[in-house]
Design a protein around this motif. Structure first.
Motif, mmCIF file in Angstrom:
data_model
loop_
_atom_site.group_PDB
_atom_site.id
_atom_site.type_symbol
_atom_site.label_atom_id
_atom_site.label_comp_id
_atom_site.label_asym_id
_atom_site.label_seq_id
_atom_site.Cartn_x
_atom_site.Cartn_y
_atom_site.Cartn_z
ATOM 1 N N GLN A 1 60.795 51.590 1.740
ATOM 2 C CA GLN A 1 61.497 52.277 2.818
ATOM 3 C C GLN A 1 62.593 51.391 3.406
ATOM 4 O O GLN A 1 63.691 51.871 3.706
ATOM 5 C CB GLN A 1 60.509 52.684 3.912
ATOM 6 C CG GLN A 1 59.822 54.007 3.678
ATOM 7 C CD GLN A 1 60.805 55.166 3.765
ATOM 8 O OE1 GLN A 1 61.630 55.245 4.675
ATOM 9 N NE2 GLN A 1 60.741 56.043 2.775
ATOM 10 N N PHE A 2 62.304 50.114 3.579
ATOM 11 C CA PHE A 2 63.317 49.204 4.103
ATOM 12 C C PHE A 2 64.511 49.159 3.148
ATOM 13 O O PHE A 2 65.668 49.211 3.569
ATOM 14 C CB PHE A 2 62.720 47.807 4.272
ATOM 15 C CG PHE A 2 63.617 46.843 5.008
ATOM 16 C CD1 PHE A 2 63.414 46.569 6.343
ATOM 17 C CD2 PHE A 2 64.684 46.206 4.359
ATOM 18 C CE1 PHE A 2 64.236 45.688 7.025
ATOM 19 C CE2 PHE A 2 65.508 45.327 5.031
ATOM 20 C CZ PHE A 2 65.283 45.069 6.373
ATOM 21 N N LYS B 1 71.339 52.272 13.389
ATOM 22 C CA LYS B 1 70.519 52.568 12.232
ATOM 23 C C LYS B 1 69.240 51.726 12.250
ATOM 24 O O LYS B 1 69.276 50.508 12.416
ATOM 25 C CB LYS B 1 71.297 52.261 10.940
ATOM 26 C CG LYS B 1 70.527 52.578 9.660
ATOM 27 C CD LYS B 1 70.260 54.056 9.546
ATOM 28 C CE LYS B 1 69.361 54.377 8.369
ATOM 29 N NZ LYS B 1 68.911 55.776 8.400
ATOM 30 N N SER B 2 68.108 52.388 12.102
ATOM 31 C CA SER B 2 66.816 51.706 12.028
ATOM 32 C C SER B 2 66.527 51.330 10.584
ATOM 33 O O SER B 2 66.504 52.195 9.704
ATOM 34 C CB SER B 2 65.717 52.636 12.557
ATOM 35 O OG SER B 2 64.446 52.144 12.220
ATOM 36 N N LEU B 3 66.319 50.043 10.341
ATOM 37 C CA LEU B 3 66.026 49.586 8.980
ATOM 38 C C LEU B 3 64.527 49.562 8.690
ATOM 39 O O LEU B 3 64.119 49.760 7.545
ATOM 40 C CB LEU B 3 66.614 48.196 8.741
ATOM 41 C CG LEU B 3 68.143 48.102 8.787
ATOM 42 C CD1 LEU B 3 68.593 46.675 8.472
ATOM 43 C CD2 LEU B 3 68.779 49.077 7.805
ATOM 44 N N ARG B 4 63.749 49.316 9.689
ATOM 45 C CA ARG B 4 62.283 49.293 9.496
ATOM 46 C C ARG B 4 61.703 50.645 9.896
ATOM 47 O O ARG B 4 61.913 51.100 11.017
ATOM 48 C CB ARG B 4 61.625 48.193 10.312
ATOM 49 C CG ARG B 4 61.950 46.793 9.848
ATOM 50 C CD ARG B 4 61.140 45.762 10.627
ATOM 51 N NE ARG B 4 61.522 44.412 10.227
ATOM 52 C CZ ARG B 4 60.965 43.742 9.238
ATOM 53 N NH1 ARG B 4 59.992 44.312 8.531
ATOM 54 N NH2 ARG B 4 61.363 42.525 8.933
ATOM 55 N N PRO B 5 60.938 51.282 9.016
ATOM 56 C CA PRO B 5 60.254 52.514 9.409
ATOM 57 C C PRO B 5 59.158 52.212 10.418
ATOM 58 O O PRO B 5 58.556 51.130 10.383
ATOM 59 C CB PRO B 5 59.678 53.048 8.093
ATOM 60 C CG PRO B 5 59.501 51.831 7.248
ATOM 61 C CD PRO B 5 60.630 50.903 7.613
ATOM 62 N N VAL C 1 63.650 58.843 10.986
ATOM 63 C CA VAL C 1 62.834 58.579 12.161
ATOM 64 C C VAL C 1 62.992 57.098 12.527
ATOM 65 O O VAL C 1 62.865 56.219 11.677
ATOM 66 C CB VAL C 1 61.350 58.913 11.889
ATOM 67 C CG1 VAL C 1 60.475 58.413 13.030
ATOM 68 C CG2 VAL C 1 61.167 60.410 11.707
ATOM 69 N N GLY C 2 63.315 56.852 13.770
ATOM 70 C CA GLY C 2 63.591 55.490 14.237
ATOM 71 C C GLY C 2 65.046 55.272 14.564
ATOM 72 O O GLY C 2 65.370 54.377 15.360
ATOM 73 N N ASP C 3 65.961 56.063 13.962
ATOM 74 C CA ASP C 3 67.386 55.932 14.262
ATOM 75 C C ASP C 3 67.663 56.345 15.709
ATOM 76 O O ASP C 3 67.032 57.258 16.251
ATOM 77 C CB ASP C 3 68.220 56.813 13.337
ATOM 78 C CG ASP C 3 68.238 56.315 11.893
ATOM 79 O OD1 ASP C 3 67.731 55.203 11.643
ATOM 80 O OD2 ASP C 3 68.746 57.051 11.025
ATOM 81 N N TRP C 4 68.668 55.701 16.314
ATOM 82 C CA TRP C 4 69.171 56.116 17.618
ATOM 83 C C TRP C 4 70.395 56.998 17.393
ATOM 84 O O TRP C 4 71.299 56.623 16.632
ATOM 85 C CB TRP C 4 69.558 54.913 18.463
ATOM 86 C CG TRP C 4 68.398 54.079 18.922
ATOM 87 C CD1 TRP C 4 67.759 53.099 18.222
ATOM 88 C CD2 TRP C 4 67.737 54.162 20.181
ATOM 89 N NE1 TRP C 4 66.740 52.559 18.958
ATOM 90 C CE2 TRP C 4 66.696 53.191 20.173
ATOM 91 C CE3 TRP C 4 67.913 54.960 21.317
ATOM 92 C CZ2 TRP C 4 65.859 53.004 21.263
ATOM 93 C CZ3 TRP C 4 67.065 54.762 22.404
ATOM 94 C CH2 TRP C 4 66.048 53.795 22.368
ATOM 95 N N ASP D 1 72.432 54.610 -4.297
ATOM 96 C CA ASP D 1 71.111 54.327 -4.838
ATOM 97 C C ASP D 1 70.653 52.968 -4.306
ATOM 98 O O ASP D 1 71.463 52.076 -4.033
ATOM 99 C CB ASP D 1 71.181 54.299 -6.369
ATOM 100 C CG ASP D 1 69.797 54.151 -6.977
ATOM 101 O OD1 ASP D 1 69.370 53.005 -7.165
ATOM 102 O OD2 ASP D 1 69.176 55.194 -7.250
ATOM 103 N N ALA D 2 69.330 52.798 -4.168
ATOM 104 C CA ALA D 2 68.808 51.535 -3.637
ATOM 105 C C ALA D 2 69.213 50.356 -4.496
ATOM 106 O O ALA D 2 69.334 49.231 -4.011
ATOM 107 C CB ALA D 2 67.289 51.619 -3.527
#
Length: 502
Positions: free
Chosen positions: A18-19, A146-150, A116-119, A3-4
């Motif tokens: 989202q971040f 892992k992309s942290l910023r959408p 979306v944004g992840d490699w 959980d966040a």
């Protein structure tokens, strides 16, 4: 997945939901023993290569070919026991057709956590879906970063110019056409280099930190060298160093250089920019005109395959020969009366006032003629035009014309109403050069911050003897703008200068 609320501290200020959610996923992966930032992955195929290799594959056809692919997730679509991830690599987009029965429940659940944004990297067989989409059916999907910023909302086709220029990395993700502009830029620079080398020019490197700013009339950036306890200047042009090499015996040299001018910004100006400068012993203004004409048209034909160019809705022809006219003739046509650099200064001052040009007391007739040209004529020259015989007053490094020493054997290439190149027969007379430098120094003392200084070392070099020579400079950024139909210089600079964000 955590959980966040389980997040540790250390988030950037102003983090959005989202971040926070993505950071929670990152921490959960690490608690589970999974490294979210891999050291390496070895793809053996790219999207464009696969598209070409399997262009004949019919809808619904499958292959036994296993490939390793990698890229950033730019879109995703969930359909129960199937998940579609579109990844983008440097060559284009490719779909990953993730099937639960192929990945297994755990592997499918892991793939479904990717944002979306992840490699990611994946390996699997190639097929074409019944809808005709070339896809890889992965047996494994590996998170690589892992992309942290959408990505911004509606990032596909992102148009907000502030975001595009300030966050070029997002612009490149969102707009594949932007990447193509820069790929074209690199092809143009490569073609320029090949052309110059084919003409026997040697590429050299000269200092970017100068003890005296020179080579152009411009306001420099100042920095300080602590060890030597002296001010230095970011170069405004490499000209005087390149010409020192002619004194030393090199006969054809060029440099693709970064230069800096402490001036305003506009759609055509950036304080940091790229120029091509070349110098040829035994050449003159005419040989430089042929060289520039051949260079511009040759590079255009090389990278575009045509000499017919459209720029911002205007059709241009780069086919030689190009128009040429003297500055005095062009200004005379605009005024409907004959004027030259030898026209009475008072009359030229009246003409400047009539056309709302604020004259300064230090200006001579040559400077006024130049200002009238820039106000009345320059913007009207759309097709390639060589404007020749600039006043000596505004050309401190150019050789005087033998027939009229008040003008120089100099030209500027004007296309679409803007300067693209500047060239001249070089001033190699050290006595005349010293006098010109001293005139510039007087103008500087009178308040002209762009005027040149007296460069004693350059004069010393000339006093050893400099061969007759021609030299030219070409603005690469503007040239790229022309060949890519880009309206602003910021569109062809990867990281243009911007005002502070806050």
């Amino acid at each position: 997945m955590a959980d966040a609320d389980e997040l540790v501290s250390g988030l950037p200020s102003g983090s959005d939901d989202q971040f926070i959610i993505r950071r929670a996923k990152l921490d959960a992966l690490r608690r589970a023993g999974t490294e979210p930032y891999k050291e390496r992955f070895d793809p053996d195929a790219r999207a464009a290569d696969l598209s070409l290799r399997y262009e004949s594959l019919e809808p619904g056809d499958e292959t036994e070919d296993v490939v390793f692919v990698a890229g950033r997730i730019v879109a995703r679509r969930d359909q129960g026991k199937a998940l579609f991830l579109v990844i983008r690599d440097a060559s284009g987009d490719l779909q990953l057709f993730c099937r639960m029965n192929v990945l297994g429940e755990d592997g499918f659940a892991s793939a479904a956590e990717h944002d979306v944004g992840d490699w990611v990297g994946a390996c699997g067989k190639v097929l074409r879906t019944r809808r005709g989409e070339l896809s890889v059916v992965p047996t494994e999907v590996t998170l690589l970063s892992k992309s942290l910023r959408p990505l911004p909302e509606k990032f596909h086709g992102l148009t907000d110019t502030e975001t595009r220029y300030r966050q070029r990395y997002v612009d490149l993700i969102a707009n594949p056409d932007v990447r193509s502009v820069f790929e074209m830029r690199f092809r143009i620079v490569s073609a320029i280099r090949r052309f110059m080398e084919s003409r026997g020019f040697l590429e050299v490197e000269t200092p970017m930190l100068h003890p005296i700013p020179g080579g152009a009339t411009a306001r420099p950036f100042v920095t300080h060298h602590n060890s030597l306890d002296m001010d230095l200047y970011l170069r405004i042009a490499p000209e005087l160093y390149l010409k020192r090499l002619l004194v030393g015996g090199f006969d054809r040299v060029f440099e693709i250089n970064r230069s800096f001018r402490n001036e305003g910004m506009s759609p055509r100006h950036n304080p940091e920019f790229t120029m091509l400068e070349g110098y040829q012993a035994y050449g003159n203004m005419d040989s430089m005109r042929e060289l520039v004409e051949s260079l511009v048209s040759g590079v255009a034909l090389d990278v575009l395959g045509t000499l017919d160019v459209e720029y911002q809705g205007t059709k241009l022809s780069l086919s030689a020969p190009w128009k040429q006219a003297t500055m005095a003739d062009l200004v005379s046509q605009a005024l409907a009366e004959e004027v030259t650099v030898n026209t009475d200064r008072g009359h030229l001052a009246d003409l400047c006032q009539e056309h709302e040009i604020a004259c300064e007391s230090t200006w001579g007739a040559g400077k006024m003629l130049n200002e009238l040209f820039e106000k009345l004529v320059e913007h009207t020259l759309v097709q390639p035009t060589f404007v020749t015989h600039y006043p000596a007053e505004t050309s401190p490094l150019a050789r005087r014309n033998d027939a009229d020493p008040q003008v120089t054997d100099r030209f500027e290439l004007i296309i679409t109403g803007r300067e693209f190149a500047n060239a001249f027969s070089e001033l190699v007379d050290p006595v005349d050069q010293r006098a010109r430098f001293e005139e510039q120094a007087s103008a500087k003392a009178a308040g002209d911050v762009e005027a040149m200084w007296v460069d004693e070392d350059y004069l010393r070099a000339q006093e050893y003897g400099m061969p007759p020579a021609g030299g030219f400079g070409l603005g690469i950024d503007r040239f790229v703008m022309l060949l890519t139909d880009s309206a602003s210089i910021r569109d062809v600079l990867l990281f243009p200068h911007m005002r502070p964000e806050h």
